[in-house]
Design an enzyme around this catalytic site. Structure first.
Site, PDB file in Angstrom:
ATOM      1  N   GLU A 294      49.463  50.568  17.402  1.00  0.00           N
ATOM      2  CA  GLU A 294      50.905  49.901  17.556  1.00  0.00           C
ATOM      3  C   GLU A 294      50.530  48.996  18.711  1.00  0.00           C
ATOM      4  OE1 GLU A 294      54.668  51.515  15.696  1.00  0.00           O
ATOM      5  OE2 GLU A 294      54.546  52.449  17.469  1.00  0.00           O
TER       6      GLU A 294
ATOM      7  N   ASN B  23      60.582  54.991  11.786  1.00  0.00           N
ATOM      8  CA  ASN B  23      61.068  55.439  13.309  1.00  0.00           C
ATOM      9  C   ASN B  23      62.304  54.677  13.684  1.00  0.00           C
ATOM     10  OD1 ASN B  23      61.337  56.030  16.130  1.00  0.00           O
ATOM     11  ND2 ASN B  23      59.427  54.708  16.503  1.00  0.00           N
TER      12      ASN B  23
ATOM     13  N   GLU C 145      57.201  52.504  23.907  1.00  0.00           N
ATOM     14  CA  GLU C 145      58.265  52.342  24.512  1.00  0.00           C
ATOM     15  C   GLU C 145      58.577  53.599  25.756  1.00  0.00           C
ATOM     16  OE1 GLU C 145      60.797  52.348  21.111  1.00  0.00           O
ATOM     17  OE2 GLU C 145      60.083  50.086  20.899  1.00  0.00           O
TER      18      GLU C 145
ATOM     19  N   GLY D 155      58.595  45.016  17.339  1.00  0.00           N
ATOM     20  CA  GLY D 155      59.874  44.321  17.096  1.00  0.00           C
ATOM     21  C   GLY D 155      59.571  42.747  17.297  1.00  0.00           C
TER      22      GLY D 155
ATOM     23  N   LYS E 215      64.373  55.261  16.044  1.00  0.00           N
ATOM     24  CA  LYS E 215      64.548  55.101  17.516  1.00  0.00           C
ATOM     25  C   LYS E 215      66.061  55.524  18.052  1.00  0.00           C
ATOM     26  CE  LYS E 215      60.804  51.693  17.613  1.00  0.00           C
ATOM     27  NZ  LYS E 215      60.597  50.085  17.958  1.00  0.00           N
TER      28      LYS E 215
ATOM     29  N   HIS F  12      54.727  56.952  22.046  1.00  0.00           N
ATOM     30  CA  HIS F  12      55.023  55.798  21.613  1.00  0.00           C
ATOM     31  C   HIS F  12      55.134  54.981  22.988  1.00  0.00           C
ATOM     32  CE1 HIS F  12      57.676  52.420  20.256  1.00  0.00           C
ATOM     33  NE2 HIS F  12      57.313  52.799  19.258  1.00  0.00           N
TER      34      HIS F  12
ATOM     35  N   SER G  21      56.284  45.496  13.412  1.00  0.00           N
ATOM     36  CA  SER G  21      56.744  44.182  12.533  1.00  0.00           C
ATOM     37  C   SER G  21      56.478  44.754  11.058  1.00  0.00           C
ATOM     38  CB  SER G  21      56.470  43.035  13.144  1.00  0.00           C
ATOM     39  OG  SER G  21      57.034  42.986  14.453  1.00  0.00           O
TER      40      SER G  21
HETATM   41  P1  PGA Z   1      58.966  47.429  14.685  1.00  0.00           P
HETATM   42  O1  PGA Z   1      58.712  48.942  15.504  1.00  0.00           O
HETATM   43  O2  PGA Z   1      58.712  47.857  13.129  1.00  0.00           O
HETATM   44  O3  PGA Z   1      60.287  47.356  14.757  1.00  0.00           O
HETATM   45  O4  PGA Z   1      58.169  46.457  14.930  1.00  0.00           O
HETATM   46  C1  PGA Z   1      57.588  49.751  15.116  1.00  0.00           C
HETATM   47  C2  PGA Z   1      57.658  50.786  16.266  1.00  0.00           C
HETATM   48  O5  PGA Z   1      57.942  50.737  17.390  1.00  0.00           O
HETATM   49  O6  PGA Z   1      57.263  52.067  15.772  1.00  0.00           O
END
Ligand code: PGA
Length: 246
Positions: free
Chosen positions: A161, A9, A96, A167, A11, A94, A207
């Site tokens: 997730e 992803n 976010e 992150g 982003k 997601h 992560s």
């Molecule tokens: P990350 O993000 O691997 O940077 O923790 C995962 C995601 O949000 O899909």
């Protein structure tokens, strides 16, 4: 048996030229083990060029979001009609988008249904906040998101997730992830549209990197990973794909 799956992803990162360069580097480096599915999800403006770079390879392309309507007066939105030529998968729900753009489970379900109706596969993201976890509500929250998100949908990938692991310095422990993902598998087997929950790919996200991936894929109910930060570097993404096979 579900297949090992790695989704990158990207982003809201990179110019179109940088996305093209990353896709080119991934194509040159990546050897995908048999039985593994690898996908990258670039931002919308880079989808066409990334799809062109990866055409004829075994690396798939997905989108990060979609609007449930197929066309109309929805300024700034992108529909399945605009995605199906380049994408096999679309990420929906997601965390976010839930947290920053106020997406509800009903809206996410409409997206997931639109994606399957257009012949693509939704990657439904679910996961509890730290507050939910601290209050002992992780399973309840995730179950609600799975049931609502997949109502009337068959043929999705589900990504667990936990919001607090995205992150972050460290992801969930493999044991914590496995616990919830075994529960998700149970919930799936209870949904009438999922006759065979063991065939649904369940991904862990939060992560993940090449050093920890195998601690996750060693778990019974973790079939693959959804990777954010570590998917922005070709070498690191390719290593993750090569290590994902279980
Ligand atoms: P990350 O993000 O691997 O940077 O923790 C995962 C995601 O949000 O899909």
């Amino acid at each position: 048996m579900s297949i090992s799956t790695v989704v990158g992803n990207w982003k809201m990162n990179m110019s179109v030229a940088e996305a093209e360069a990353l896709a080119t580097a991934i194509r040159a480096l990546l050897t995908i083990p048999d039985g593994t599915l690898a996908l990258v999800c670039p931002p919308f403006p880079a989808l066409a060029v990334v799809a062109e770079v990866l055409a004829g390879s075994t690396i798939g392309v997905g989108a990060q979001n979609v609007h449930p309507e197929s066309s109309g007066a929805f300024t700034g939105e992108v529909s399945t009609t605009m995605l199906f030529e380049t994408c096999s998968h679309v990420i929906v729900g997601h965390s976010e988008r839930r947290a920053l753009f106020g997406e509800t489970d009903d809206f996410i379900n409409r997206k997931a249904r639109a994606v399957t109706e257009a012949g693509m596969t939704p990657i439904l993201c679910v996961g509890e906040s730290l507050e939910d976890r601290d209050n002992g509500r992780a399973e309840q929250v995730v179950e609600f998101q799975v049931r609502k998100g997949l109502a009337g949908v068959s043929g999705a990938v589900v990504a667990y997730e936990p919001v607090w692991a995205i992150g972050a310095d460290r992801g969930a422990t493999p044991g914590t992830a496995q616990e919830i993902m075994a529960y998700i598998r149970e919930v799936l087997s209870d949904l009438s549209s999922y006759h065979s929950a063991s065939e649904v790919s369940l991904l862990y996200g939060g992560s993940v990197n090449h050093s920890n991936i195998q601690t996750y894929t060693a778990q019974d109910d973790i079939d693959g990973v959804l990777v954010g930060g570590a998917s922005l570097d070709a070498e690191s993404f390719c290593k993750i794909v090569e290590l994902a096979y279980r």
